[in-house]
Design a protein around this motif. Structure first.
Motif, PDB file in Angstrom:
ATOM      1  N   ALA A  75       0.835  -1.206   0.000  1.00 60.35           N
ATOM      2  CA  ALA A  75       0.000   0.000   0.000  1.00 60.35           C
ATOM      3  C   ALA A  75       0.869   1.256   0.000  1.00 60.35           C
ATOM      4  CB  ALA A  75      -0.930  -0.002   1.211  1.00 60.35           C
ATOM      5  N   ALA A  76       1.970   1.237   0.760  1.00 55.19           N
ATOM      6  CA  ALA A  76       2.874   2.385   0.785  1.00 55.19           C
ATOM      7  C   ALA A  76       3.545   2.587  -0.568  1.00 55.19           C
ATOM      8  CB  ALA A  76       3.924   2.193   1.876  1.00 55.19           C
ATOM      9  N   LYS A  79       0.943   4.071  -2.897  1.00 54.28           N
ATOM     10  CA  LYS A  79       0.705   5.485  -2.598  1.00 54.28           C
ATOM     11  C   LYS A  79       1.860   6.351  -3.080  1.00 54.28           C
ATOM     12  CE  LYS A  79      -0.430   8.700   1.132  1.00 54.28           C
ATOM     13  NZ  LYS A  79       0.024   9.790   0.336  1.00 54.28           N
ATOM     14  N   SER A  80       3.082   5.878  -2.901  1.00 55.88           N
ATOM     15  CA  SER A  80       4.250   6.615  -3.356  1.00 55.88           C
ATOM     16  C   SER A  80       4.241   6.768  -4.874  1.00 55.88           C
ATOM     17  CB  SER A  80       5.523   5.904  -2.903  1.00 55.88           C
ATOM     18  OG  SER A  80       6.656   6.513  -3.443  1.00 55.88           O
ATOM     19  N   GLN A  82       1.649   6.653  -6.819  1.00 56.30           N
ATOM     20  CA  GLN A  82       0.531   7.534  -7.173  1.00 56.30           C
ATOM     21  C   GLN A  82       0.901   8.994  -6.913  1.00 56.30           C
ATOM     22  OE1 GLN A  82      -3.017   6.870  -4.883  1.00 56.30           O
ATOM     23  NE2 GLN A  82      -4.322   7.868  -6.384  1.00 56.30           N
ATOM     24  N   ASP A  83       1.528   9.273  -5.770  1.00 59.96           N
ATOM     25  CA  ASP A  83       1.940  10.646  -5.464  1.00 59.96           C
ATOM     26  C   ASP A  83       2.958  11.159  -6.476  1.00 59.96           C
ATOM     27  OD1 ASP A  83       0.249  10.643  -3.299  1.00 59.96           O
ATOM     28  OD2 ASP A  83       1.837  10.290  -1.818  1.00 59.96           O
TER      29      ASP A  83
END
Length: 125
Positions: A75-76, A79-80, A82-83
């Motif tokens: 998940a991290a 998210k990274s 995606q950011d």
């Protein structure tokens, strides 16, 4: 159908759906786990089909903590990524860089003074 037959049907459906979700999570965790060899993964899969409930419970007891860590790490990473994509698409220019770009356009004659002032006001807003 009687009332208790309906209640029993709802309970059985709930248990079946819960089992399918648990099975999906276990199989996805097996493929995500890089520490186990392919043979160990194959053995877990075979036992999941031979003795499903017992194997699933044993897997959750043995690998429950690792499942949580792998899931959180994935998940991290997602998210990274995606950011980073959002930053790449949206751009991360400061107001000063936007004004400098607008000034270069003004100096080259591409825009007039009014358009420069509008871009400057937008950058400072």
């Amino acid at each position: 159908m009687e009332f208790w037959d309906i209640i029993w049907y709802i309970i059985v459906c709930f248990a079946f759906i819960a089992y399918l979700i648990m099975l999906w999570m276990i199989i996805s965790d097996l493929f995500r786990n890089r520490e186990q060899s392919g043979w160990v993964k194959a053995i877990w899969i075979v036992f999941l089909f031979i003795v499903p409930w017992l194997t699933a419970l044993v897997y959750l007891i043995v690998h429950g903590d690792g499942m949580a860590k792998r899931s959180a790490r994935e998940a991290a990473e997602f998210k990274s990524a995606q950011d980073n994509y959002i930053r790449e698409v949206a751009g991360e220019k400061s107001p000063a860089e936007h004004i400098a770009d607008a000034k270069a356009l003004l100096d080259s004659g591409t825009i007039n003074e009014d358009e420069f002032q509008a871009l400057k006001a937008k950058a400072l807003a």
